[in-house]
Scaffold this active site. Structure first.
Site, mmCIF file in Angstrom:
data_model
loop_
_atom_site.group_PDB
_atom_site.id
_atom_site.type_symbol
_atom_site.label_atom_id
_atom_site.label_comp_id
_atom_site.label_asym_id
_atom_site.label_seq_id
_atom_site.Cartn_x
_atom_site.Cartn_y
_atom_site.Cartn_z
ATOM 1 N N THR A 53 9.848 -3.333 20.832
ATOM 2 C CA THR A 53 10.551 -2.076 20.696
ATOM 3 C C THR A 53 12.009 -1.815 20.875
ATOM 4 O O THR A 53 12.682 -3.138 21.478
ATOM 5 C CB THR A 53 9.706 -1.055 21.499
ATOM 6 O OG1 THR A 53 10.433 -1.109 22.879
ATOM 7 C CG2 THR A 53 8.333 -0.994 21.523
ATOM 8 N N ASP A 77 15.242 17.244 24.699
ATOM 9 C CA ASP A 77 15.539 16.343 25.850
ATOM 10 C C ASP A 77 14.481 16.712 26.648
ATOM 11 O O ASP A 77 14.627 17.738 27.322
ATOM 12 C CB ASP A 77 16.948 16.602 26.052
ATOM 13 C CG ASP A 77 17.505 15.453 27.122
ATOM 14 O OD1 ASP A 77 16.502 15.004 27.990
ATOM 15 O OD2 ASP A 77 18.554 15.294 27.149
ATOM 16 N N VAL A 78 13.876 15.514 27.269
ATOM 17 C CA VAL A 78 12.874 15.830 28.256
ATOM 18 C C VAL A 78 13.562 16.333 29.613
ATOM 19 O O VAL A 78 12.593 16.816 30.581
ATOM 20 C CB VAL A 78 11.828 14.874 28.350
ATOM 21 C CG1 VAL A 78 11.015 14.518 27.081
ATOM 22 C CG2 VAL A 78 12.433 13.501 28.689
ATOM 23 N N ASP A 111 11.763 13.828 20.254
ATOM 24 C CA ASP A 111 12.712 12.902 20.524
ATOM 25 C C ASP A 111 13.965 13.574 20.908
ATOM 26 O O ASP A 111 14.021 14.763 20.478
ATOM 27 C CB ASP A 111 12.818 11.571 19.656
ATOM 28 C CG ASP A 111 12.983 10.279 20.559
ATOM 29 O OD1 ASP A 111 14.076 10.314 21.234
ATOM 30 O OD2 ASP A 111 12.307 9.412 20.606
ATOM 31 N N LYS A 163 8.390 5.309 37.471
ATOM 32 C CA LYS A 163 7.010 4.832 36.842
ATOM 33 C C LYS A 163 6.068 4.963 37.813
ATOM 34 O O LYS A 163 5.056 5.279 37.482
ATOM 35 C CB LYS A 163 7.132 3.604 36.183
ATOM 36 C CG LYS A 163 8.192 3.676 34.927
ATOM 37 C CD LYS A 163 7.699 4.663 33.838
ATOM 38 C CE LYS A 163 8.492 4.306 32.522
ATOM 39 N NZ LYS A 163 8.081 5.097 31.331
ATOM 40 N N TYR A 173 13.797 2.380 37.652
ATOM 41 C CA TYR A 173 12.863 2.346 36.683
ATOM 42 C C TYR A 173 11.362 2.305 37.197
ATOM 43 O O TYR A 173 10.617 3.004 37.050
ATOM 44 C CB TYR A 173 13.365 1.405 35.633
ATOM 45 C CG TYR A 173 12.077 1.305 34.498
ATOM 46 C CD1 TYR A 173 12.122 2.120 33.466
ATOM 47 C CD2 TYR A 173 11.055 0.372 34.478
ATOM 48 C CE1 TYR A 173 11.182 2.295 32.353
ATOM 49 C CE2 TYR A 173 10.249 0.349 33.474
ATOM 50 C CZ TYR A 173 10.259 1.122 32.508
ATOM 51 O OH TYR A 173 9.455 1.126 31.449
#
Ligand code: NAD
Length: 263
Positions: free
Chosen positions: A189, A61-62, A38, A158, A154
């Site tokens: 979450t 960091d992706v 993460d 996705k 978003y």
């Protein structure tokens, strides 16, 4: 049921909370070695301390190729090559109607939610192809196939993940690498906690009232009438990571209590 995960090595991103952390927990319970990743090392160390089993935690960091290359080196030094990649890192990103979201909003959302999965896969693909057995599970979203007009960056990112996963599932299946997606809706979450705090402030209602009105007004097809639990998503992810899912490839499993209005 024995899921056949004993001795497998898994990397789970977005793993300091929510769906990622619960997936790591269940993989560990099945006997897998799990690397959590993460953004923040301190949060990861805390997340790892709440797990039992063969667990490591390395920040990355992706969106950063450099971070991911460093992560690969650290993973290899600690546990060797990975067999399983669960990509759960993500952000809600820029919110608002199309005319309210600027270029920076689009770019920053797509950077994490689409380019993150792309870069992560590029970094670890060789590992996943080496062993003759591999699994990738991307956490997409109901939004990928049922876009909501107040979060189009978003939704589009996705949708891109679903498309990439489907294409990728064709490339290496004959080498034993299976690629699938899980698409949740409104899970309890930190991500949706933040959305509900914003909603409760905007509507001047309590947090619970914000959740109830969101379900009534914005998610009418969630027939169970509640938020999902992260473990309910993790259960499906872990199945897809397992030996028991040996004939499942190029699929998108919805874990959304019916939120997407078509079958
Ligand atoms: P979460 O906020 O608990 O987890 C997301 C994690 O991603 C966080 O720990 C965050 O630090 C990490 N992250 C964000 N940007 C990152 C980056 N650049 N590099 C590395 N890590 C980064 O929320 P969650 O609900 O567990 O989300 C997990 C996944 O599920 C996300 O991809 C999200 O889009 C997806 N999802 C969630 C829901 C839901 O209702 N909660 C619904 C559909 C899809």
């Amino acid at each position: 049921m024995n899921l056949g995960l004993q001795g497998r090595v898994a990397l789970v991103t977005g793993a300091d909370s929510g769906i990622g952390w619960n997936t790591a927990r269940l993989l560990l319970a099945e006997g897998a070695t799990v690397v959590l990743s993460d953004r923040r090392q301190d949060a990861l160390d805390d997340a790892a301390s709440r797990l039992t089993g063969n667990v490591r935690a390395f920040a990355a960091d992706v969106t950063s190729g450099e971070d991911l290359r460093r992560l690969r080196t650290r993973v290899h030094n600690a546990v060797g090559e990975i067999d399983i990649l669960v990509q759960s890192a993500g952000i809600t990103g820029a919110q608002g109607l199309f005319h309210e979201i600027d270029e920076a909003g689009w770019r920053s959302t797509v950077e994490v939610d689409l380019m993150g999965p792309v870069l992560l896969t590029q970094t670890f693909l060789a590992d996943l192809r080496h062993g003759g057995w591999g699994r990738i599970v991307y956490v997409a979203s109901e939004d990928a196939v049922q876009p909501y007009d107040n979060e189009l960056p978003y939704c589009a990112a996705k949708a891109g993940v679903l498309s990439m996963a489907k294409g990728l599932s064709r490339s290496y299946a004959d080498e034993g690498l299976l690629v699938n997606c899980v698409s949740p809706a409104f899970i309890r979450t930190p991500m949706t906690d933040a959305m509900m705090r914003t909603r409760s402030e905007r509507l001047q209602v309590s947090f619970d009232e914000a959740v109830d009105s969101f379900l009534d007004e914005e998610r009418p097809y969630m027939e169970l009438g509640r938020r999902g639990e992260p473990e309910e998503v993790a259960n499906v992810i872990v199945f897809l990571c397992s030996d028991r899912a040996s004939f499942v490839n190029g699929a998108n499993y919805r874990v959304d209590s019916g939120s997407v209005a078509t079958i």
